[in-house]
Write a protein that holds these residues in place. Structure first.
Motif, PDB file in Angstrom:
ATOM      1  N   VAL A   1      43.282 -28.047 -13.286  1.00  0.00           N
ATOM      2  CA  VAL A   1      44.450 -28.200 -14.160  1.00  0.00           C
ATOM      3  C   VAL A   1      44.267 -27.255 -15.339  1.00  0.00           C
ATOM      4  O   VAL A   1      43.218 -27.269 -15.996  1.00  0.00           O
ATOM      5  N   ASP A   2      45.259 -26.417 -15.595  1.00  0.00           N
ATOM      6  CA  ASP A   2      45.271 -25.540 -16.761  1.00  0.00           C
ATOM      7  C   ASP A   2      46.182 -26.132 -17.828  1.00  0.00           C
ATOM      8  O   ASP A   2      47.341 -26.467 -17.549  1.00  0.00           O
ATOM      9  N   ILE A   3      45.663 -26.252 -19.049  1.00  0.00           N
ATOM     10  CA  ILE A   3      46.456 -26.707 -20.188  1.00  0.00           C
ATOM     11  C   ILE A   3      46.428 -25.596 -21.222  1.00  0.00           C
ATOM     12  O   ILE A   3      45.363 -25.234 -21.737  1.00  0.00           O
ATOM     13  N   ASN A   4      47.585 -25.033 -21.522  1.00  0.00           N
ATOM     14  CA  ASN A   4      47.695 -23.946 -22.497  1.00  0.00           C
ATOM     15  C   ASN A   4      48.071 -24.510 -23.863  1.00  0.00           C
ATOM     16  O   ASN A   4      48.909 -25.409 -23.964  1.00  0.00           O
ATOM     17  N   PHE A   5      47.450 -23.957 -24.908  1.00  0.00           N
ATOM     18  CA  PHE A   5      47.594 -24.493 -26.253  1.00  0.00           C
ATOM     19  C   PHE A   5      48.210 -23.476 -27.215  1.00  0.00           C
ATOM     20  O   PHE A   5      48.103 -22.263 -27.029  1.00  0.00           O
TER      21      PHE A   5
ATOM     22  N   GLY B   1      39.151 -19.892 -25.349  1.00  0.00           N
ATOM     23  CA  GLY B   1      39.568 -18.548 -25.756  1.00  0.00           C
ATOM     24  C   GLY B   1      39.301 -18.299 -27.222  1.00  0.00           C
ATOM     25  O   GLY B   1      39.769 -19.053 -28.081  1.00  0.00           O
ATOM     26  N   PHE B   2      38.545 -17.252 -27.498  1.00  0.00           N
ATOM     27  CA  PHE B   2      38.238 -16.905 -28.881  1.00  0.00           C
ATOM     28  C   PHE B   2      39.469 -16.321 -29.571  1.00  0.00           C
ATOM     29  O   PHE B   2      40.430 -15.922 -28.904  1.00  0.00           O
ATOM     30  N   PRO B   3      39.469 -16.275 -30.916  1.00  0.00           N
ATOM     31  CA  PRO B   3      40.593 -15.670 -31.628  1.00  0.00           C
ATOM     32  C   PRO B   3      40.923 -14.294 -31.080  1.00  0.00           C
ATOM     33  O   PRO B   3      40.039 -13.481 -30.826  1.00  0.00           O
ATOM     34  N   GLY B   4      42.212 -14.056 -30.868  1.00  0.00           N
ATOM     35  CA  GLY B   4      42.657 -12.804 -30.286  1.00  0.00           C
ATOM     36  C   GLY B   4      42.958 -12.904 -28.815  1.00  0.00           C
ATOM     37  O   GLY B   4      43.553 -11.997 -28.229  1.00  0.00           O
ATOM     38  N   ALA B   5      42.541 -14.024 -28.174  1.00  0.00           N
ATOM     39  CA  ALA B   5      42.834 -14.203 -26.757  1.00  0.00           C
ATOM     40  C   ALA B   5      44.339 -14.328 -26.558  1.00  0.00           C
ATOM     41  O   ALA B   5      45.036 -14.959 -27.357  1.00  0.00           O
ATOM     42  N   SER B   6      44.844 -13.708 -25.479  1.00  0.00           N
ATOM     43  CA  SER B   6      46.291 -13.735 -25.226  1.00  0.00           C
ATOM     44  C   SER B   6      46.773 -15.137 -24.899  1.00  0.00           C
ATOM     45  O   SER B   6      47.899 -15.515 -25.227  1.00  0.00           O
ATOM     46  N   VAL B   7      45.930 -15.921 -24.239  1.00  0.00           N
ATOM     47  CA  VAL B   7      46.279 -17.294 -23.890  1.00  0.00           C
ATOM     48  C   VAL B   7      45.098 -18.194 -24.226  1.00  0.00           C
ATOM     49  O   VAL B   7      43.947 -17.858 -23.940  1.00  0.00           O
ATOM     50  N   VAL B   8      45.372 -19.319 -24.878  1.00  0.00           N
ATOM     51  CA  VAL B   8      44.347 -20.299 -25.188  1.00  0.00           C
ATOM     52  C   VAL B   8      44.485 -21.422 -24.177  1.00  0.00           C
ATOM     53  O   VAL B   8      45.464 -22.170 -24.206  1.00  0.00           O
ATOM     54  N   THR B   9      43.517 -21.518 -23.263  1.00  0.00           N
ATOM     55  CA  THR B   9      43.660 -22.405 -22.113  1.00  0.00           C
ATOM     56  C   THR B   9      42.400 -23.222 -21.886  1.00  0.00           C
ATOM     57  O   THR B   9      41.291 -22.699 -21.939  1.00  0.00           O
ATOM     58  N   PHE B  10      42.603 -24.503 -21.623  1.00  0.00           N
ATOM     59  CA  PHE B  10      41.523 -25.353 -21.140  1.00  0.00           C
ATOM     60  C   PHE B  10      41.737 -25.560 -19.650  1.00  0.00           C
ATOM     61  O   PHE B  10      42.782 -26.043 -19.225  1.00  0.00           O
ATOM     62  N   ARG B  11      40.762 -25.165 -18.854  1.00  0.00           N
ATOM     63  CA  ARG B  11      40.827 -25.365 -17.409  1.00  0.00           C
ATOM     64  C   ARG B  11      39.871 -26.493 -17.032  1.00  0.00           C
ATOM     65  O   ARG B  11      38.670 -26.403 -17.218  1.00  0.00           O
ATOM     66  N   ASP B  12      40.459 -27.555 -16.495  1.00  0.00           N
ATOM     67  CA  ASP B  12      39.692 -28.714 -16.084  1.00  0.00           C
ATOM     68  C   ASP B  12      39.430 -28.626 -14.588  1.00  0.00           C
ATOM     69  O   ASP B  12      40.373 -28.644 -13.785  1.00  0.00           O
ATOM     70  N   TYR B  13      38.158 -28.519 -14.219  1.00  0.00           N
ATOM     71  CA  TYR B  13      37.784 -28.416 -12.813  1.00  0.00           C
ATOM     72  C   TYR B  13      37.506 -29.778 -12.180  1.00  0.00           C
ATOM     73  O   TYR B  13      37.032 -29.858 -11.066  1.00  0.00           O
ATOM     74  N   GLY B  14      37.774 -30.839 -12.913  1.00  0.00           N
ATOM     75  CA  GLY B  14      37.717 -32.154 -12.303  1.00  0.00           C
ATOM     76  C   GLY B  14      36.472 -32.929 -12.606  1.00  0.00           C
ATOM     77  O   GLY B  14      36.551 -33.982 -13.241  1.00  0.00           O
ATOM     78  N   LEU B  15      35.335 -32.493 -12.125  1.00  0.00           N
ATOM     79  CA  LEU B  15      34.116 -33.198 -12.460  1.00  0.00           C
ATOM     80  C   LEU B  15      33.964 -33.197 -13.971  1.00  0.00           C
ATOM     81  O   LEU B  15      34.268 -32.219 -14.639  1.00  0.00           O
ATOM     82  N   LYS B  16      33.476 -34.297 -14.485  1.00  0.00           N
ATOM     83  CA  LYS B  16      33.324 -34.383 -15.931  1.00  0.00           C
ATOM     84  C   LYS B  16      32.553 -33.191 -16.464  1.00  0.00           C
ATOM     85  O   LYS B  16      31.607 -32.726 -15.839  1.00  0.00           O
ATOM     86  N   GLU B  17      32.948 -32.707 -17.608  1.00  0.00           N
ATOM     87  CA  GLU B  17      32.307 -31.532 -18.188  1.00  0.00           C
ATOM     88  C   GLU B  17      30.927 -31.880 -18.754  1.00  0.00           C
ATOM     89  O   GLU B  17      30.278 -31.064 -19.371  1.00  0.00           O
ATOM     90  N   ILE B  18      30.496 -33.105 -18.539  1.00  0.00           N
ATOM     91  CA  ILE B  18      29.190 -33.541 -19.016  1.00  0.00           C
ATOM     92  C   ILE B  18      28.168 -33.294 -17.914  1.00  0.00           C
ATOM     93  O   ILE B  18      28.390 -33.670 -16.775  1.00  0.00           O
ATOM     94  N   PRO B  19      27.049 -32.659 -18.193  1.00  0.00           N
ATOM     95  CA  PRO B  19      26.068 -32.370 -17.148  1.00  0.00           C
ATOM     96  C   PRO B  19      25.550 -33.643 -16.494  1.00  0.00           C
ATOM     97  O   PRO B  19      25.498 -34.700 -17.101  1.00  0.00           O
ATOM     98  N   SER B  20      25.125 -33.516 -15.249  1.00  0.00           N
ATOM     99  CA  SER B  20      24.686 -34.671 -14.485  1.00  0.00           C
ATOM    100  C   SER B  20      23.461 -35.334 -15.094  1.00  0.00           C
ATOM    101  O   SER B  20      23.206 -36.508 -14.858  1.00  0.00           O
ATOM    102  N   TRP B  21      22.689 -34.574 -15.897  1.00  0.00           N
ATOM    103  CA  TRP B  21      21.479 -35.171 -16.445  1.00  0.00           C
ATOM    104  C   TRP B  21      21.746 -36.004 -17.689  1.00  0.00           C
ATOM    105  O   TRP B  21      20.836 -36.559 -18.270  1.00  0.00           O
TER     106      TRP B  21
END
Length: 777
Positions: A160-164, A195-215
């Motif tokens: 899922v892509d969420i643009n800000f 996306g750092f300042p200057g990026a054409s699009v500021v986007t969070f891409r969620d790949y599904g698995l929690k962004e927290i490491p398995s450990w």
């Protein structure tokens, strides 16, 4: 006895002659206290706040801390206010568009327990002001994503892509994902992800698995400390119960002598108005911690100016902001030692602080330039905590750095133009950047340290240690664990990297690139699945085993090669040797689009038969020989990654003659054969196992081996040219024979012909003879 004055204080430090002298940071008002205090605004002015009703986490009151919360102590404070049923405020971050890729079945009749409604709750936090308004952006709030696959089941092509749209470069989203009634905290997401300042699009891409490491799947571990109690998840719905009105850097003002006040009167730091002076109200909740940055800086500056060079950190947690100490003509930070008591001495990056890319690092010790260097820095028995859950990546890498693609802002120790540095028995933990970064340095010693939990799983990979252009160094006996990339070394000439343990830091083990005269051995590496990495790439790149050193403006003395196979020399076909030179790219790989030229190959017939030849280069003038450019050594550049010069490599190949360690195989017979309806010539060898030595693919593959049969005395094989190579097209399994195409001039009859003597050789083209780096001096 010696007496060492403490500048600007009312006491002196008495040091016996038989004791080591050091500077204790607590004598400079560093408190080393991890306590989070809670209070409320008692009164306020444009440049002042008074905080009352102060208690600690256990209910202890201000009276118990008057000696600690004393005059001049600096604080970092967040100010909160309950939202109740208040009106929603303007957001600091807004969702502009959403795209679901391969996971949305809302318009499908399919039903399954793996399909539930999906929503995202997005709050915004401004790290520059400390504000988090009463505002939430809800993706899927209208029920438009009613049938979405369980995020734990998504693959790499499902996301899922969420643009800000943000109101400022220091605004970051705080994201919860709700699938059905399952609410998961994804984190305070920094610019390295969206996306750092200057990026054409500021986007969070969620790949599904929690962004927290398995450990570490505990969401509390990843929740910023200052968000405690701000958002409550009830019935699967994240709800904001408090807003953050602002953040302030404060300093405690003097009290009336002899009084026992029940509040702290504080002024803004630096002198001037508060950051959010017009926004606070009587009764607003305040949470604050002690900021030890200035006392520690004062101790370091005292060490730089005086003869006592050791700084001691007693047990405690010292909140500290990124600080750079740059050697100049007038200021010398050399020979300072930092010492703690081990796991008890913790220097922790200040929460919600902004880490920059110019002079980055929690501690940055650098020379102003190559000719003004810093030396003799020592770190021993200290924990450096990057506080990554309560900080965010904000500032992009800078052009002109040693590696412009790498994020360095949240590095813990940064060294440049530094010599004779020692880091021993320290721990580097929980940082969004590298534990240690060095460049353009020498004689760096890293021994018996632990690098743990560095990088954020959803951001670009972070190396636990990255060493650039740093020679004469030792990295030994360290543990690297649970980091998002491998330890990395670039151009670490005359260095040793031994006896380290690498666990769950990617699948590369130790990465060494474009280096000369190094030793890397006995490094034990495990992958993210705890599988042993049996073949660790401990070389600078895949061309590291046979480096050639050239000196600019000087002709290269002939370098001899002897080509072998199975320990025996093999013959080389005349005029087939190709010895090309290429530039390397930033990853130490051959840049096929940057061919520099070729070595001049020196060969003779009898030496080629023994597999021997040599190569050379001119010193001053580039020349052209047989259509090949032979570059002069003067045309080679020194290593300069900043300007895109990453070094050179060579590769040498040729057409060679193989077979039974140079003696050739023994052919028995040749006959006509029909295999699968096609006519061939079948050649049987004395040993069928010899067929396993051939490269044979399909019948028309140009990479198939060729054969030469010579030395036989038959008079009935006049149609066979003993000087010609014939391409092998297959194997007849039933007769254990090689197959070649028919030869019109060769008539064998029904029974075929037995060879009277002779040898069969494999002629293999494009045979890899050697490759390696080219070291330019």
């Amino acid at each position: 006895m010696r007496y060492i004055p403490d500048t600007g204080k009312q006491f002196v430090l008495q040091v016996p002659e038989d004791k080591n002298s050091y500077i204790n940071v607590k004598n400079y008002d560093a408190r080393g206290l991890s306590t989070v205090f809670t209070g409320s605004i008692f009164s306020g002015l444009e440049d002042e706040l008074s905080i009352g009703s102060i208690i600690d986490e256990e209910g202890g009151t201000l009276q118990q801390y008057l000696d600690i919360l004393s005059v001049g102590i600096e604080l970092q404070a967040h100010i909160y206010r309950g939202v109740g049923s208040g009106t929603a405020e303007l957001p600091v971050i807004s969702v502009s568009s959403v795209n679901l890729q391969g996971v949305d079945f809302s318009n499908s009749p399919v039903n399954s327990s793996l399909i539930q409604p999906l929503k995202y709750y997005i709050f915004g936090y401004d790290t520059s002001t400390g504000k988090m308004p009463n505002s939430v952006q809800i993706v899927g709030g209208e029920g438009q994503y009613s049938k979405v696959l369980d995020p734990d089941k998504w693959n790499q092509d499902q996301y899922v892509d969420i643009n800000f749209t943000k109101t400022g470069q220091y605004v970051v989203p705080i994201i919860y994902r709700v699938w059905g009634t399952r609410a998961e905290f994804l984190g305070m997401i920094g610019n390295a992800k969206i996306g750092f300042p200057g990026a054409s699009v500021v986007t969070f891409r969620d790949y599904g698995l929690k962004e927290i490491p398995s450990w570490n799947n505990n969401p509390d571990y990843w929740t910023p400390d200052f968000l405690d109690g701000v958002i409550s998840v009830q019935g699967g719905v994240p709800t904001q119960v408090k807003k953050i009105v602002g953040r302030e850097h404060l300093k405690i003002k003097p009290r009336i002598e002899g009084s026992q006040p029940n509040y702290l009167q504080c002024q803004a730091v630096p002198d001037g108005p508060l950051v959010n002076s017009e926004d606070y109200q009587f009764g607003d909740e305040v949470k604050f911690i002690i900021d030890d940055t200035q006392p520690i800086r004062n101790a370091i500056n005292l060490a730089a100016q005086g003869n006592i060079k050791e700084i001691f950190f007693p047990a405690g947690t010292y909140h500290f902001k990124n600080s750079a100490f740059i050697n100049t003509i007038s200021t010398n930070y050399s020979n300072i030692t930092f010492r703690g008591v081990g796991e008890g001495s913790i220097i922790k990056r200040l929460q919600a602080s902004i880490s920059g890319s110019i002079n980055p690092g929690l501690f940055n010790f650098s020379g102003e330039r190559d000719s003004i260097r810093v030396e003799g820095i020592r770190f021993r028995s200290i924990v450096f905590d990057g506080n990554r859950s309560s900080t965010a990546s904000l500032i992009s890498p800078i052009t002109g750095s040693v590696d412009p693609s790498r994020y360095v802002a949240e590095t813990l120790i940064f060294l440049k133009y530094a010599d004779n540095v020692s880091v021993t028995e320290c721990r580097f933990v929980d940082a969004g950047g590298a534990g240690v970064h060095t460049e353009s340095s020498s004689a760096i010693l890293f021994t018996n340290n632990i690098f743990s939990r560095l990088g954020r799983s959803y951001e670009p990979e972070v190396r636990p240690i990255e060493i650039y252009e740093t020679s004469n160094s030792i990295v030994q006996g360290n543990i690297f664990e649970f980091c998002t990339a491998s330890p990395y070394f670039f151009n670490v000439d005359f260095s040793t990297i031994n006896n380290n343990i690498i666990r769950s830091c990617g699948d590369q083990g130790v990465v060494l690139e474009t280096s000369y005269q190094w030793n890397a051995a006995n490094n034990l590496a495990y992958s993210d699945t705890d599988s042993l990495i049996r073949s660790v790439d401990q070389y600078n790149n895949e061309y590291s085993k046979a480096a050639i050193e050239i000196r600019r403006d000087t002709a290269l003395e002939p370098i001899y090669f002897t080509v072998t196979n199975g320990g025996e020399t093999i013959g080389i076909k005349k005029d087939t040797i190709i010895a090309d030179i290429y530039g390397l790219d930033s990853l130490g790989r051959k840049n096929t689009s940057n061919k520099i030229g070729s070595f001049k190959v020196i060969q003779t017939a009898d030496q080629l038969e023994a597999g021997i030849f040599s190569i050379t280069l001119p010193g001053i003038e580039t020349t052209t020989i047989d259509g090949n450019t032979v570059p002069a050594t003067s045309s080679f550049s020194l290593l300069d990654p900043v300007n895109g010069q990453f070094g050179y490599m060579y590769e040498i190949s040729g057409t060679v003659r193989l077979g039974s360690s140079g003696r050739g195989y023994v052919p028995l017979s040749i006959r006509e054969a029909n295999v699968g309806g096609t006519n061939y010539l079948a050649i049987q060898l004395r040993n069928s196992s010899e067929l396993l030595s051939f490269l044979i693919f399909d019948a028309d593959n140009p990479e198939n081996d060729y054969i030469i049969i010579e030395g036989f005395s038959n008079t009935n094989l006049d149609g066979w040219d003993q000087n010609l190579a014939y391409r092998v097209v297959g194997v007849d399994i039933n007769s254990n024979s090689l197959l070649i195409n028919t030869i019109p001039s060769l008539s064998l009859g029904a029974t075929g012909v037995d060879f009277l003597g002779g040898q069969l050789y494999i002629e293999r083209s494009n045979y890899q003879i050697a490759d390696g780096n080219i070291i330019v001096n």
